[in-house]
Design a protein around this motif. Structure first.
Motif: not given
Length: 103
Positions: A48-51, A87, A62-64, A94-95, A91
């Protein structure tokens, strides 16, 4: 207090405003990984490109959108716990997790 529930409504975690260890909520988030708070290790959710990664001298958030992460220079006045808490809660929201913040 922050209460986080799984997408199915089951309560996952409750984080009080003041912790027995003397830490406040922001400080609490500084010292735990999101993987300790959720069942998966979402700090590295590449799918999901979250880190949320702390490097010497900087934080990468990173939030997507992996092409446009947010970089924060680590200086003595930066509250890492607040960035990590924000963050983490983003997350969750959004999930599909529900987040209730009572102050």
């Amino acid at each position: 207090m922050i209460t986080i529930c799984k997408p199915n409504g089951e309560k996952l975690k409750t984080i009080p405003n003041s912790l027995s260890s003397g830490l406040d909520r922001d400080e609490f988030f500084k010292y735990v990984s999101a993987g300790e708070l959720l069942e998966d290790h979402l700090e590295l959710d590449e799918q999901n490109n979250w880190s949320f990664t702390i490097f010497p001298g900087a934080i990468r958030i990173c939030t997507g959108d992996p092409v446009n992460p947010t970089w924060v220079n680590l200086t003595p006045d930066i509250n890492v716990g607040k960035f990590k808490k924000d963050w983490y809660l983003d997350y969750c929201k959004k999930h599909g997790y529900s987040v209730d913040e009572a102050h």
